[in-house]
Structure formats: structure tokens, C-alpha cells
Scaffold this motif. Sequence first.
Motif, PDB file in Angstrom:
ATOM      1  N   UNK A 359       5.725  -4.310 -10.719  1.00 46.17           N
ATOM      2  CA  UNK A 359       5.158  -4.897 -11.668  1.00 46.17           C
ATOM      3  C   UNK A 359       5.201  -6.446 -11.690  1.00 46.17           C
ATOM      4  N   UNK A 360       4.347  -7.035 -12.243  1.00 51.00           N
ATOM      5  CA  UNK A 360       4.402  -8.572 -12.547  1.00 51.00           C
ATOM      6  C   UNK A 360       5.092  -8.731 -13.822  1.00 51.00           C
ATOM      7  N   UNK A 361       5.160  -9.988 -14.327  1.00 56.62           N
ATOM      8  CA  UNK A 361       5.848 -10.105 -15.656  1.00 56.62           C
ATOM      9  C   UNK A 361       5.248  -9.663 -16.744  1.00 56.62           C
ATOM     10  N   UNK A 362       3.808  -9.396 -16.660  1.00 62.69           N
ATOM     11  CA  UNK A 362       2.766  -8.941 -17.586  1.00 62.69           C
ATOM     12  C   UNK A 362       2.814  -7.446 -17.383  1.00 62.69           C
ATOM     13  N   UNK A 363       3.749  -6.866 -16.996  1.00 62.80           N
ATOM     14  CA  UNK A 363       3.445  -5.277 -16.494  1.00 62.80           C
ATOM     15  C   UNK A 363       2.177  -4.812 -15.701  1.00 62.80           C
ATOM     16  N   UNK A 364       1.456  -5.906 -15.211  1.00 66.18           N
ATOM     17  CA  UNK A 364       0.437  -5.426 -14.314  1.00 66.18           C
ATOM     18  C   UNK A 364       1.100  -4.845 -13.205  1.00 66.18           C
ATOM     19  N   UNK A 365       0.330  -3.707 -12.610  1.00 65.29           N
ATOM     20  CA  UNK A 365       1.040  -2.979 -11.475  1.00 65.29           C
ATOM     21  C   UNK A 365       0.565  -3.719  -9.998  1.00 65.29           C
ATOM     22  N   UNK A 366       1.443  -3.996  -9.147  1.00 61.29           N
ATOM     23  CA  UNK A 366       1.360  -4.604  -7.837  1.00 61.29           C
ATOM     24  C   UNK A 366       1.858  -3.375  -6.745  1.00 61.29           C
ATOM     25  N   UNK A 367       0.910  -3.280  -5.770  1.00 65.62           N
ATOM     26  CA  UNK A 367       1.171  -2.128  -4.808  1.00 65.62           C
ATOM     27  C   UNK A 367       0.669  -2.443  -3.579  1.00 65.62           C
ATOM     28  N   UNK A 368       1.199  -1.736  -2.477  1.00 63.67           N
ATOM     29  CA  UNK A 368       0.941  -2.063  -1.230  1.00 63.67           C
ATOM     30  C   UNK A 368       0.944  -0.629  -0.230  1.00 63.67           C
ATOM     31  N   UNK A 369       0.150  -0.402   0.476  1.00 64.83           N
ATOM     32  CA  UNK A 369       0.008   0.685   1.516  1.00 64.83           C
ATOM     33  C   UNK A 369       0.879   0.483   2.710  1.00 64.83           C
ATOM     34  N   UNK A 370       1.686   1.406   3.115  1.00 60.43           N
ATOM     35  CA  UNK A 370       2.514   0.750   4.448  1.00 60.43           C
ATOM     36  C   UNK A 370       1.699   0.605   5.668  1.00 60.43           C
ATOM     37  N   UNK A 371       2.094  -0.340   6.411  1.00 62.51           N
ATOM     38  CA  UNK A 371       1.601  -0.429   7.743  1.00 62.51           C
ATOM     39  C   UNK A 371       2.661  -0.409   8.802  1.00 62.51           C
ATOM     40  N   UNK A 372       2.368   0.124   9.871  1.00 65.38           N
ATOM     41  CA  UNK A 372       3.396   0.236  11.009  1.00 65.38           C
ATOM     42  C   UNK A 372       3.169  -1.081  11.960  1.00 65.38           C
ATOM     43  N   UNK A 373       4.297  -1.727  11.931  1.00 70.51           N
ATOM     44  CA  UNK A 373       4.235  -2.995  12.486  1.00 70.51           C
ATOM     45  C   UNK A 373       4.192  -2.921  13.958  1.00 70.51           C
ATOM     46  N   UNK A 374       4.488  -1.679  14.583  1.00 64.76           N
ATOM     47  CA  UNK A 374       4.371  -1.528  16.089  1.00 64.76           C
ATOM     48  C   UNK A 374       3.161  -1.279  16.441  1.00 64.76           C
ATOM     49  N   UNK A 376      -0.648  -2.022  16.879  1.00 64.87           N
ATOM     50  CA  UNK A 376      -1.849  -3.317  16.975  1.00 64.87           C
ATOM     51  C   UNK A 376      -3.149  -3.201  16.042  1.00 64.87           C
ATOM     52  N   UNK A 377      -3.299  -1.677  16.052  1.00 70.71           N
ATOM     53  CA  UNK A 377      -4.744  -1.448  15.528  1.00 70.71           C
ATOM     54  C   UNK A 377      -5.237  -2.359  14.251  1.00 70.71           C
ATOM     55  N   UNK A 379      -5.919  -1.627  11.194  1.00 70.33           N
ATOM     56  CA  UNK A 379      -6.763  -1.132  10.420  1.00 70.33           C
ATOM     57  C   UNK A 379      -6.825  -1.558   8.875  1.00 70.33           C
ATOM     58  N   UNK A 380      -8.000  -1.671   8.339  1.00 68.18           N
ATOM     59  CA  UNK A 380      -7.829  -2.340   6.897  1.00 68.18           C
ATOM     60  C   UNK A 380      -8.579  -1.544   6.107  1.00 68.18           C
ATOM     61  N   UNK A 381      -9.454  -0.494   6.437  1.00 68.21           N
ATOM     62  CA  UNK A 381     -10.192   0.440   5.532  1.00 68.21           C
ATOM     63  C   UNK A 381      -9.099   1.350   4.873  1.00 68.21           C
ATOM     64  N   UNK A 382      -9.278   1.255   3.388  1.00 61.25           N
ATOM     65  CA  UNK A 382      -8.650   1.973   2.631  1.00 61.25           C
ATOM     66  C   UNK A 382      -7.267   1.439   2.238  1.00 61.25           C
ATOM     67  N   UNK A 383      -6.995   0.082   2.736  1.00 62.45           N
ATOM     68  CA  UNK A 383      -5.536  -0.261   2.410  1.00 62.45           C
ATOM     69  C   UNK A 383      -5.626  -1.015   0.833  1.00 62.45           C
ATOM     70  N   UNK A 384      -4.560  -1.394   0.323  1.00 64.78           N
ATOM     71  CA  UNK A 384      -4.449  -1.949  -0.779  1.00 64.78           C
ATOM     72  C   UNK A 384      -5.113  -3.348  -1.015  1.00 64.78           C
ATOM     73  N   UNK A 385      -5.633  -3.751  -2.119  1.00 64.29           N
ATOM     74  CA  UNK A 385      -6.387  -5.190  -1.959  1.00 64.29           C
ATOM     75  C   UNK A 385      -5.343  -6.230  -1.756  1.00 64.29           C
ATOM     76  N   UNK A 386      -5.936  -6.875  -0.641  1.00 62.23           N
ATOM     77  CA  UNK A 386      -5.318  -8.336  -0.066  1.00 62.23           C
ATOM     78  C   UNK A 386      -4.450  -7.694   0.947  1.00 62.23           C
ATOM     79  N   UNK A 387      -4.323  -6.570   1.308  1.00 63.28           N
ATOM     80  CA  UNK A 387      -3.365  -6.261   2.609  1.00 63.28           C
ATOM     81  C   UNK A 387      -4.123  -6.464   3.636  1.00 63.28           C
ATOM     82  N   UNK A 388      -3.307  -7.326   4.699  1.00 63.81           N
ATOM     83  CA  UNK A 388      -3.721  -7.383   6.182  1.00 63.81           C
ATOM     84  C   UNK A 388      -4.051  -6.125   7.082  1.00 63.81           C
ATOM     85  N   UNK A 389      -3.234  -5.124   6.912  1.00 70.04           N
ATOM     86  CA  UNK A 389      -3.453  -3.899   7.695  1.00 70.04           C
ATOM     87  C   UNK A 389      -2.746  -2.720   7.083  1.00 70.04           C
TER      88      UNK A 389
END
Length: 752
Positions: A359-374, A376-377, A379-389
Motif C-alpha cells: 500500500x502507499x501512504x494513503x493505504x491505496x493498494x499497489x500490486x504486481x503479477x510476477x514475471x519470469x525474467x528468463x 523473453x515472451x 506477454x502483457x495481457x492480464x498483467x497488473x496496470x503499468x506492468x511491462x510483462x
Amino acid sequence: MLEVSFRYDEVTYAAVASSYSGTMSTVTVLNGATITPTSGAAAATWASYEVTLPDSIPASGELEFSVAAVTDNVPQGDDFRVRNVMLESEGACAIGLEKSAEVVDANDDGVVGNAGDEIAYTYVSTNTGSSSLFDVTVSEDAAAFTGNGELPTPVHASGGSDLDGEADGLDLSPEESATWTATYTIVPADIDQGQIENQAITSGDTSAGDPVTDTSDDPADPTDVDPNDDGDPDDPTVVPLAPPPAISLEKSGDVSDSNRDGVGGSAGDEIVYTYVATNTGPVTVYDVTVSEDEASFTGSGPLPVPAYSAGGTDIDGEADDMDLAPGESVTWTATYIVTEADVDSLQATITNQATAVGTDAGDVPVSDTSDDPQDTTDMTEGCAAGADACDPTKVEIGHPSGELSLEKSGVLVDANGDGVVGNAGDQIAYTHLVTNTGVETVYDVWVGEIVDTFTGNGARTPTMRYDSGGSDLDGHRDDPDLDPGDTLTWTGLYTLVQADVDQGQVLNQSLVEGVDLNSQLVYDTSDDPTDPTDVTEGCTWGADACDPTVTPLGLDASISLEKTSEVVDTNDDGTTGSAGDVITYTYVTTNTGAVTVYDVTVTEQDAMFTGTGDLPAPAYLEGGTDTDGEGDDMDLAPGETVTWSATYTVTEGDVANGSIENQALTEGTDPNGDPVEDISDDPDDPTDTDANGDGEPDDPTVLELPESPVLSAPPVVPSLPDTGSAGVFAIIGVAVLAVLGGVVLLVVRRRS
């Protein structure tokens, strides 16, 4: 023309107010200017007139005028003094609006420009013309507003005058300004888009009621665009917002051979997952946690449970290290044991994903879905907002796969028994050694020739058959099975044809196939163990090398020429080989090699010819084959012959020389276009000289000629006295001649 608005002096006019009715038609200014009403004007009311003034009349101030024509009781010529007369030039009205913005940390989270903060807008409207403006307003342009919350509503704050007596203070004299303000509360959707852009519109009326407007300009923006071409800039007000808080989660998985069975990822082996959460935003993120996403997990065992490992900071004083300053990271780990059900399912991988939440200082949730760094696909579909992959983590599990290795070698066999190894009719004996190089049994092992790689010219590829090795482990009484490390042998035979010999080698490869316990195909392409090249391109997966098996035949082309002669007593003088007789030469070229020789010819060698007549010219007689399709019979398969012949007429010079000697040359080309030749040999000459060192005799053909007969004159007998013995001398003479004749005849001898 000027437009004037005025009100009669109340004191002066009061004396006649009771008797006045109607409207003025003409009002004359005392100094000669005229005022003509543009609309009816009742007593003691405001009226508008068009006024024509001479150049000497000032453009503002009080004017004295008299009524030139009135109705009822207002006498002509009475003077009236008008106060607060406003003279304004038509077309000189203009207004300008500047709009500025300031972001306020309204939510007191220490971050200016995030959700919950406010934007304070200030609007300053200025009369930029030379005439007064009335009832000035400011409003936001909804069409230009990019915010996702409520449209700001400007409220008058200060400035302006009450010129029209409406008690509002919203009138502006020339160069006068008035200020409005408004606020806007930032919403999360605004943060996502990064900025808010908007413009306002100010409007006022001239004394004649005509509107004057302007679109706001941001004084802090030097761009100064002017879309309405009014000469004033109209840059929209753009407020950049703080980037939203953000975290990134990377998840990797490594499998180890925990059960030490030689196969990574088999049942009982352990997968170690590593989760790294990083604060990729501009503000601190608090209480970061990581959990596995059960819906994406394909394992059959318990869901991995991430546990804190390292990193992070206790920023909020809650006695944990789960807070992340911008750029900071924290690591979790988890383990998973591969089950037999995972292996039996024949799935290639165990797939899963995790989620990081804070959460940020205003208790607004911040999240991300994991990406496998190995992976190279990316993919971005279904990722959290702003996630590269957000590629899921896939760990290959080790179905213990079968593995085979095939080595193939070829040996030439003198199958035709002619003592020459590698010519037509001989065979190549192939041996295929199959080895199970994996960790599990391979069943139903079979070896076959790869037809596409076979360069032989025979009617069929090598015939393969099982030879030895292997076991019947599945009880099918079929192709043999191989336990890990076991071997078996297959053999094959191929009979060479002349076209194989001509091309100089035979190349081929074989393929071994089998199935593992999961009925998955196991195969390998053969490699020649005697070839150090070790090519890998095009090999089966995991093969170290797959050099094709090349069997060189290594036989050279060779031809042999024999030349014989026969002389005939053509002139019927009873002497064979005398001048005028004819010699017939016969030339026989034989292919003594193992490959075809093409375009064979025979020519006499002028330098070696001792005859004094014309050089013999060999002509084709018989034999040979048209192998190359050139319409002649000048080609020779191994062992084949072709015959030429030529004639020569003996001359007196040849007889005088006593013999004729000559040699011929036969020539051709091998399948590679290289020359093949031989100098003739006389098979009747046992000398067998080998002038060119080719291992074959090269005796020239020599024909001995007979010498010509030579007659001697009879001896002269001296005269003797006549003694009466003439008859005796006659008899003696005859006898002497007879003796001499015998001597002469002894001189003639024949040489053949």
C-alpha cells in the motif's frame, strides 16, 4: 460614430417630470454636436444614442446639451447637464483570460500530485479594450477538460466594478481585472494518465449588449499557441501529476536432482522458487507481501508458500522489513517437491505465478503479477496496470526420457571375387551399433536407412536386419529392447553398380527409433565413428554429432592399347613386304580400370613413325558403348574393348630402310573429366619395355622388310688362239655360266 449612454440630471429634470411625457427625438450638444436616439427613451431612464462629435469634443467626460425637440411641456432650448456620460468607440472592446494552477498536498501524504490531492486554479480576466465591459463571467470548457473527476467551477474572488449598478462587481473598465478561483480533487484515473489538461472561457458584454470572449492562456507556458487568431496566446493549462506508486515482482524457479537419479525434475526432486519485489515507483510502498496464485498453479502437490528471505526496510515502525523505499527490493523463497503425479501427467512443465501486494501512504493498494525474467515472451495481457510483462514461471520437469546413440560404419567386400575391392558387383557391409545412452529402458528398437541421404545408384537401398544384442523386455517378441547402457547391432549390405564406382563413393545415413516407457518416440541419426568432422547441424536433439557414413571406392581409371601389324603381298610379286605391299594395323583399347572411360580415341604418334609414306590414320572398327549418350561408341565400361584399324603402303624408301617402326596413343576421360591414356604395346614383342612406368609394357610395333634382289654381270673371258677346240671351250663356258649362275642365285635371300 460614437455610442453614448446617459441619464438626465435628476435635479434639473425633476421640475418638469410631472408634465413630461413621450420621448426625446433630438438632443443637441451645446457645442454643436448632435445626439440621435437609437431607441425610445422614457423620462428618467437610461437611453442609448448615436453621437457625432467634432474633433474638438473630448472622448470622455461630461457634456452639456440642450433638447432640440421635445414633446409636451419640455420647452425647447432648455439646458440639461448630463453627468456620467460614457463615450466609447465601436469595435474597441476586448478581454483576456489567464489561467494558472498549483497542486496542493491535500491528503498530507508527503507526495504532491497523487490521488486525493487538489489542484487550485486561478483565473484572471482583464479588460484589454478601450470600452467598459459588463457582467463578466468565467467558466471551464468541458470539452477541453481531461480530468476524470468533477469539472471545476470558477468562483469570483476579487476585482471588477459595479459599472451598471447591478451590485455585482463583475463589470470591467478598460485595463481593469477580476479574479476567479476553483479547485479540483485528483482521482486515481488521473494519476494513471499522468496529467490533467483544461482551459476556461471568459465572457462580457459591451454597452450595446454584444458579447466579448477569450479562451484562457497559461502564462507559465511559453508555447503561446493562438488557435483563434486574436493576437493573444491560448495555451491550455497542463498539470503534470506524480507517477503512481508501483512495484515489480520477478519470479524464477530452479529444479535440482534431489533424489540423485540423474534426471533433474523427476519425482522427488525439489524446485526452489525465488521472488524479488522491487519498488519501481516514486514513493514508499508499505507492508509488501508475496503469495502464490493458486488458479495458475499446475502442480499436483501443495501450493508453494513464499517466506521472507532478505531485503526491505521497517519504515513504518511495525517491526518488519516489508516496506520498500523507491528502488529498494525484498526477496522471498519457496520450495516445491515434484510428485509422481506431475511426472505421470506427461506435462512438460510446472507452471505458476505469484502476486506482490503493498500500500502507499494513503493505504491505496499497489500490486504486481510476477514475471519470469528468463522468459523473453514478455506477454502483457492480464498483467497488473503499468506492468511491462507478466510471463508465468515454467519449470521443466524431468520425465526420464530415453536416449539412443547410433554409430554406422561401412566396409568394402570383394563380393564378385575378381581380386579388385570396390568395383561393380562388390558389396558394402554396413554395421549399426545402437547404444541406450539414457537412464530408462527403450523398447522396440529399429534401424532403417534414410532414403533421402543415400547416394547409391543401385535398385534398392541397403537391406537392414537385426544381428545381435538387446533383450525382449516387453515380452512382445518383436524388435529388441535396450536397458540403459545396453547395445545391439544391425547390419546391412549394398551391392555396388558401375555408376557408384564412377562417382567414387557411396554416402548414406541411418535412423534408429524406439519408444520410452511413456510411449514417447526416441530416435537418433547415425554418426560415422571414423569421421572426426563431427557435424551437429541437422542432428537429432542431444546428439553430439551426426556425420554421414562415406565409403570411398578409391579406384583409378586406366586403359591399355595393343597394336599389331600384318603385311600382305598386295603387288603379287611373290615377295611379302616389298614396295607396294600393304600393312594392316589393328589397335585394341581395353578399359583395365574400375570406372568407365569416356570418348576413347586412338592416334598414331608422328614422332615415333619411321615410315616414309603417309602416317596411318586409325578408324573405328568395332566395340565400345555409347554410355554418355553422345551418339558414338567411344565409351568403355571396365573390361570393355574397342577396336580401330589403319593401313599403310610400303614404299621403296621403307624397303631400303629395312623396317617400319611406330607407336599409337589411346586417350579418354574418367567420370571426373580427368584424362586417361596409354601408349601402344606390341603383344608379339616379348621385350616388354615400360617407357611410361604405368606397369604395362609399351613395346613399339616393328615390321622388318625383305631386301631387294641384286644381279652381278658375268666375268669377261679372254680370247684364246683357235686351236680347234672351240667346242670344248663352249662346253666349258656353259659350265662356268652354270656355276656363276648358282653363285648369283645364292646372293638372293628373303627376309620376312
